[in-house]
Design an enzyme around this catalytic site. Structure first.
Site, PDB file in Angstrom:
ATOM      1  N   LYS A  95       0.831  -1.209   0.000  1.00 20.39           N
ATOM      2  CA  LYS A  95       0.000   0.000   0.000  1.00 20.39           C
ATOM      3  C   LYS A  95       0.869   1.262   0.000  1.00 20.39           C
ATOM      4  O   LYS A  95       2.095   1.187   0.054  1.00 20.39           O
ATOM      5  CB  LYS A  95      -0.958  -0.036   1.203  1.00 20.39           C
ATOM      6  CG  LYS A  95      -1.916  -1.233   1.171  1.00 20.39           C
ATOM      7  CD  LYS A  95      -3.027  -1.089   0.140  1.00 20.39           C
ATOM      8  CE  LYS A  95      -3.629  -2.407  -0.312  1.00 20.39           C
ATOM      9  NZ  LYS A  95      -4.433  -3.131   0.652  1.00 20.39           N
TER      10      LYS A  95
HETATM   11  C1  LIG Z   1      -5.483  -4.181   0.855  1.00 21.43           C
HETATM   12  C2  LIG Z   1      -6.947  -4.043   0.895  1.00 21.43           C
HETATM   13  C3  LIG Z   1      -7.700  -4.446   2.003  1.00 21.43           C
HETATM   14  C4  LIG Z   1      -7.139  -5.240   3.127  1.00 21.43           C
HETATM   15  O1  LIG Z   1      -6.106  -4.665   3.817  1.00 21.43           O
HETATM   16  P1  LIG Z   1      -5.061  -5.618   4.585  1.00 21.43           P
HETATM   17  O2  LIG Z   1      -4.304  -4.638   5.429  1.00 21.43           O
HETATM   18  O3  LIG Z   1      -4.221  -6.267   3.546  1.00 21.43           O
HETATM   19  O4  LIG Z   1      -5.836  -6.591   5.408  1.00 21.43           O
HETATM   20  C5  LIG Z   1      -9.059  -4.181   2.004  1.00 21.43           C
HETATM   21  N1  LIG Z   1      -9.651  -3.581   0.977  1.00 21.43           N
HETATM   22  C6  LIG Z   1      -8.968  -3.189  -0.114  1.00 21.43           C
HETATM   23  C7  LIG Z   1      -9.709  -2.495  -1.203  1.00 21.43           C
HETATM   24  C8  LIG Z   1      -7.597  -3.425  -0.198  1.00 21.43           C
HETATM   25  O5  LIG Z   1      -6.932  -3.070  -1.298  1.00 21.43           O
END
Ligand SMILES: *Cc1c(COP(=O)(O)O)cnc(C)c1O
Length: 375
Positions: free
Chosen positions: A188
């Site tokens: 991210k």
């Molecule tokens: C990455 C992501 C998540 C989940 O986040 P994590 O920290 O990996 O559990 C949820 N929704 C979207 C749209 C994502 O891209």
């Protein structure tokens, strides 16, 4: 792989902060960095409630519980998303109902949402919540979405896992609905290796979420529990990393957007591909640069060509209404996300990417599109 899609960009400041946390003895879960990371995010969003959690998925799960989702309820979810948005609904024993995207932002179509809510009201079964996803770092169109959901009294969770640092009409992503969720997973825009944050304007909601995230312990020395809790808290060490990353967020947003600008410039004359549309109201964070090609098959060809040069690219998210795990769930779709998925590709977008690397990727994309045009 020489060039990854969206690798972590961690510098000496983050290393220093983590070392300090270690040397200060703050390895045990809670600690000063955890509180400070939450305060950083609360100040940034302007919402007083911020709870650091072990993942964005955990934050979605607790957000659903916080708005009262119960087993057997329905929850409307953007179909064009990563599976975590829908998985969290199932953790609550509830059923996701998938809503398609619009072409202007690729996010939840406010008209399809309004149709679904009107029909639900007529049937006497409204959903317990709506999860709106801010895809690829771009917010959905919240004015019409929130107006409709307010009309029916349905709470809205903003899955802003990919959109920290983005804006909608100059308001920060994460604060556009009733509860917001960020992810700090490794790929991210900022990362704690794994982690997430739930944000809320209501400090009582934040307290309740913090309590559920720490095994629902009652304030008693002998470990008294009146309900089932979760082990979902972020550790202090990772919060130290998060603070260092968060301090660099403006830099990351600027760089990722510059990378996208460069891709657009380099492929400007290529009519056979388009980038994700960015509406006037969207201040997107540049998380991933996404292309859609004019005809099917090109995406696959470009993906393989990049792979051959050790460059990672990815198809766009496969819509949830097409996932076997959610076969049998209701959906309100009009082929928009199917179309984008079939034609699209995410290009390398990490903030440490150099201009030369962007040019190399763009040249490969161009050569493969043109190969197709000639044949
Ligand atoms: C990455 C992501 C998540 C989940 O986040 P994590 O920290 O990996 O559990 C949820 N929704 C979207 C749209 C994502 O891209």
């Amino acid at each position: 792989m020489r060039i990854w899609l969206s690798p972590p960009d961690v510098g000496s400041d983050e290393q220093h902060r983590m070392t300090q946390a270690l040397q200060g003895g703050w390895v045990a879960p809670a600690g000063p960095d955890l509180a400070a990371f939450e305060a950083d995010i609360a100040e940034f969003t302007g919402w007083p409630g911020a709870v650091a959690l072990s993942s964005g998925t955990a934050a979605l799960h607790l957000a659903l519980l916080a708005v009262g989702v119960q087993p057997g309820d329905e929850v409307l979810v953007s179909t064009f998303t990563f599976a975590a948005s829908a998985n969290a609904v199932r953790y609550c024993g509830a059923e996701p109902v998938f809503i398609d995207s619009d072409r202007t932002s690729w996010n939840m179509n406010p008209e399809l949402l309004a149709e679904e809510l009107a029909e639900g009201a007529a049937r006497g079964k409204l959903p317990a919540a709506v999860i709106v996803v801010d895809l690829y770092g771009q917010c959905a169109d919240y004015d019409p979405i929130m107006a409709t959901c307010r009309e029916y009294g349905v709470p809205v969770i903003e899955d802003s896992a990919e959109a920290l640092g983005a804006t909608y009409k100059d308001r920060p992503a994460g604060t556009l609905a009733d509860i917001g969720v960020f992810s700090f997973n490794g790929n991210k825009i900022i990362t704690t290796s794994g982690g997430g944050m739930l944000v809320t304007p209501d400090e009582e909601v934040a307290d309740r979420v913090r309590y559920l995230a720490t095994q629902a312990r009652q304030p008693a020395v002998h470990y008294e529990h009146t309900e089932v809790g979760y082990n979902y808290r972020l550790s202090n060490l990772l919060a130290a990393l998060g603070r260092g990353q968060f301090a660099r967020l403006p830099q990351f947003v600027a760089r990722r957007r510059a990378i996208n600008d460069l891709y657009r410039e380099l492929l400007d004359d290529v009519e056979e591909c388009d980038f994700m549309p960015v509406p006037d109201w969207s201040g997107w964070n540049g998380w991933l640069s996404c292309l859609v090609f004019a005809v099917p098959g090109v995406s696959h060809r470009v993906h393989n060509a990049l792979l051959g040069s050790e460059i990672e690219s990815r198809p766009l998210w496969k819509p949830m209404h097409r996932q076997p795990a959610f076969a049998g769930c209701r959906s309100r779709v009009d082929a928009t996300s199917d179309h984008i998925f079939d034609l699209g590709l995410c290009l390398p977008s990490g903030s440490a990417l150099t201009d030369d690397q962007v040019a190399e990727v763009a040249a490969l994309v161009r050569s493969k599109i043109r190969a197709r045009v000639r044949s």
